[in-house]
Write an enzyme that holds these catalytic residues in place. Structure first.
Site, PDB file in Angstrom:
ATOM      1  N   GLU A  99      52.767  19.462  53.600  1.00 34.60           N
ATOM      2  CA  GLU A  99      51.616  20.157  54.167  1.00 34.60           C
ATOM      3  C   GLU A  99      50.596  20.525  53.100  1.00 34.60           C
ATOM      4  O   GLU A  99      49.383  20.499  53.344  1.00 34.60           O
ATOM      5  CB  GLU A  99      52.067  21.415  54.911  1.00 34.60           C
ATOM      6  CG  GLU A  99      52.807  21.148  56.218  1.00 34.60           C
ATOM      7  CD  GLU A  99      54.258  20.721  56.027  1.00 34.60           C
ATOM      8  OE1 GLU A  99      54.766  20.795  54.883  1.00 34.60           O
ATOM      9  OE2 GLU A  99      54.889  20.310  57.013  1.00 34.60           O
TER      10      GLU A  99
ATOM     11  N   HIS B 288      59.000  27.790  64.542  1.00 33.07           N
ATOM     12  CA  HIS B 288      58.021  27.000  65.286  1.00 33.07           C
ATOM     13  C   HIS B 288      57.082  27.872  66.125  1.00 33.07           C
ATOM     14  O   HIS B 288      55.999  27.442  66.477  1.00 33.07           O
ATOM     15  CB  HIS B 288      58.714  26.003  66.208  1.00 33.07           C
ATOM     16  CG  HIS B 288      59.403  24.887  65.494  1.00 33.07           C
ATOM     17  ND1 HIS B 288      60.411  25.074  64.586  1.00 33.07           N
ATOM     18  CD2 HIS B 288      59.225  23.536  65.571  1.00 33.07           C
ATOM     19  CE1 HIS B 288      60.826  23.896  64.144  1.00 33.07           C
ATOM     20  NE2 HIS B 288      60.124  22.953  64.715  1.00 33.07           N
TER      21      HIS B 288
END
Ligand SMILES: Cc1ncc(C[n+]2csc(CCOP(=O)(O)OP(=O)(O)O)c2C)c(N)n1
Lengths: 321, 367
Positions: free
Chosen positions: A55, A124
């Site tokens: 990321e 998440h």
């Protein structure tokens, strides 16, 4: 809602060939939620790029792509995993314009879903939007419906500043409504009045707007008319719009999924208390997740704010004075 | 003067052959000796079969809504079990990602904890005292610096324990991986980076993660050895890991093992692998099934038969039923489960929040 997001991406990629997409699994696979489904086939490898699993490199290189003259839209699979890119977002993307004294505006859009209710694995669902609202130079927006998502994303992609675009995970499949097929923009830096009311103001963004609306329905059956406000953007915050909505009723409830302490509700409550103090009839109420990590799926219904909590908070504001 | 640079490092054109001891047909590679005796091998095989049975059970429970999203080990059993059995659970540690069930069991985690975790019960996260295992890691590669610190810390305190960390080919692209390797090299941490290259990170093929010829050859760049093994060969995985364990124990630092294997199933129960060509190479790998390979080897030695298999399967079914029953006997999550263990002691505000949540309808209904 996922179709609305895809529509916005396709529309802008067609209109502006500088728009490129970067992210994990966004190519042939079409993204873990299918936001980019078909775009790889339509626009090709050079504009829809499957990135290695990193990321930090996705966001850091998006900044470089922007400086090179392209308009990158980065997908991070879950907002919780933007932490791997935190320093790139917070210390680099958000500050590049300032550090270069205007030479390098960082026109980067970072899309990421967040929020509970769909029984995802750990991390998440984490609602960490307030962490980014604290970062000057970065815009943080969170649409609450498909129509909003499309217009807000198109607007974000044309914004000269970096925008963190937080999508409601729960809404991807569940939220459905007719969305205009053509491209359109929205005033994403202005609050949206979802419904007019006179008795209590419910303030929310993202999936919590739906919760606020359901609570407003419940309150209506008790004869209480709620004024429901969607902030759309938490950074920058539309202070005038917020204050007007607070002054409308003098009783406010702010709702979010993130933990209470230092959640963005704190900023909302403080702003109202400071700037609408004399219009207030009751202390501002906050209905939020507790000060605890978002739990494993089996406990998420205990964690998530629900209609009864919002209704109870609204009643408390009505009971005061 | 013009300078022409010739490559200073060995040619990248050379093909690297993964270490293999046991062929897919169950025969030993010429000259190879079995590194495990039949008794230990049968134990390992049972663990591989248990893992596969839990996978199948979990997928079917997930379809019925009784299990959350989870990732199967299927296809990678030799990779996980071969490495895990090279450790001594009474002193060595395992630092997992999320696809290593048999290694967790081998370290001593009760199966019902794993089941509870994937049923979404906070209690499933608990690791019993004395079990040398860190929690399942969802944040890709985040566990790797922990493994280095753990190994380094144990060494600083005079222990001869080693730490084995699992992760995937996708994880090897994260900064955490590279930072962990670099540090491990510098402090000579007794850590084994066990990279399961199963060909995919969700839909992203190995080729999109790195243009390096192998993932193991990054190790020399960090000052330690890397090795590539046939990850569907229990013997090769065991032998390579044992050697790495020995080296780490002797204070000779880390090793990176790239175990080349293949994920037989979907990435997880929410994935659709037909969308990205996962099936194109699957059949070739199924011929190299790590479980049948060991069964063939043992059968040829008269140590495996249909009768033994039936017996083993019975035992496995009983183990799983027992664990499911134990998981069922745990009361459903309550509001207190949100807060307990967030700090050593709850904050005053948490105490208040717990009181409020315990009186809301959701909590009262035990939702
Ligand atoms: C930091 C982070 N980014 C993204 C994800 C989403 N995600 C979950 S699994 C996965 C692929 C992991 O691939 P690999 O490391 O090769 O392990 P495998 O699943 O193949 O065993 C991704 C991208 C995540 N969990 N964490």
């Amino acid at each position: 809602m996922i179709e609305a997001i895809r529509d916005a991406l396709r529309g802008e990629m067609t209109a502006d060939e500088r728009v490129v997409l970067v992210g994990q699994d966004i190519g042939r696979f079409g993204g873990v939620f299918r936001a980019t489904d078909g775009l790889h086939a339509e626009f090709g490898e050079r504009r829809v790029f499957d990135m290695p699993l990193a990321e930090g490199a996705i966001i850091g290189s998006a900044l470089g792509l922007a400086i090179s003259g392209l308009r990158p839209v980065a997908e991070i699979q879950f907002l919780g995993f933007t932490h791997q890119a935190f320093h790139q977002i917070v210390s680099q993307v958000a500050r590049m314009r300032y550090r270069s004294q205007g030479r390098f505006p960082a026109s980067v859009v970072i899309r990421a879903p967040f929020g509970g209710g769909v029984k995802t694995p750990e991390l998440h669902a984490d609602a960490i939007e307030s962490q980014y609202a604290h970062v000057p130079g970065l815009k943080v927006v969170a649409p609450s419906s498909p129509r909003e998502a499309k217009g807000m994303l198109l607007t974000a992609m044309r914004d000269p500043d970096p925008v963190l675009f937080c999508e409601p995970l729960r809404g991807y499949r569940l939220m459905k409504e007719d969305v205009p097929s053509e491209s359109y923009t929205l005033d994403i830096d202005k609050v949206r009045i979802v419904r007019e009311g006179t008795d209590v103001t419910l303030i929310a963004w993202s999936a919590a707007v739906d919760l606020a609306s359901r609570a407003a329905d419940a309150l209506l059956s008790e004869g209480v008319r709620a004024h429901v406000v969607d902030l759309r953007s938490i950074a920058p915050l539309d202070v005038d719009g917020l204050i007007a909505a607070a002054e409308r009723t003098g009783r406010c409830v702010v709702i979010h999924e993130a933990p209470l302490t230092a959640g963005f509700g704190a900023e909302v409550a403080a702003t109202i208390s400071c700037e609408a103090f004399y219009a207030l009839q009751a202390p501002v109420e906050r209905v939020t997740g507790p000060d605890a990590p978002f739990p494993l799926a089996g406990a998420e219904q205990i964690y998530l704010p629900d209609v009864s909590q919002v209704v109870a908070a609204a009643r408390r504001t009505l009971a005061a004075s | 003067m013009s300078v022409s640079l010739t490559p200073q490092f060995p040619s990248l054109a050379q093909r690297i052959t993964p270490l293999q001891l046991l062929r897919p047909d169950g025969t030993l590679v010429g000259g190879a000796e079995a590194p495990l005796d039949d008794v230990r091998l049968q134990d390992a095989l049972r663990l591989m079969m248990l893992s596969r049975a839990v996978d199948d059970k979990g997928v079917s429970l997930q379809r019925q809504g009784r299990f959350g999203t989870f990732s199967t080990v299927k296809g990678q059993e030799a990779s996980v079990v071969g490495s895990a059995v090279a450790l001594d659970p009474s002193r060595d540690w395992v630092v997992p990602q999320y696809r290593e069930l048999p290694a967790l069991l081998r370290q001593g985690l009760p199966l019902e904890h794993f089941i509870l975790y994937y049923q979404g019960h906070p209690a499933g996260g608990r690791i019993p005292e004395g079990v040398r295992l860190l929690p399942i890691q969802i944040s890709i590669a985040a566990q790797l610096p922990h493994a280095v610190g753990l190994a380094w810390g144990l060494a600083l305190q005079g222990s001869d324990a080693v730490v084995l960390a699992y992760f995937g080919d996708g994880a090897s692209s994260e900064g955490d991986f590279h930072e962990a390797c670099n540090l491990a090299g510098v402090v000579r941490a007794p850590v084994i980076f066990f990279l399961q290259n199963n060909g995919w990170a969700i839909s992203t093929p190995r080729s999109r993660q790195s243009s390096a010829r192998t993932l193991a050859e990054r190790a020399p760049g960090y000052g330690f050895d890397g090795v590539v093994v046939d990850g569907n060969d229990l013997f090769a995985v065991y032998a390579a890991t044992s050697q790495a364990v020995e080296r780490a124990r002797a204070g000779r630092g880390p090793t990176l093992i790239e175990s080349q294997t293949y994920r037989f199933g979907a990435h997880n129960t929410a994935d659709d692998p037909t969308r990205y060509g996962h099936g194109d190479t699957l059949s070739g790998w199924i011929e190299r099934d790590p479980v049948t390979r060991v069964q063939r080897y043992l059968a040829a030695r008269g140590q495996w038969s249909d009768e033994i298999e039936v017996q083993v399967r019975h035992g496995i079914a009983a183990t799983i039923d027992g664990a499911l029953a134990a998981a069922r006997s745990v009361p459903p999550p309550a509001a207190a489960d949100l807060f307990t263990h967030t700090y050593a002691e709850l904050t005053p505000r948490q105490v208040r929040q717990l009181r409020q949540l315990s009186t809301t309808p959701a909590a009262a209904e035990g939702r």
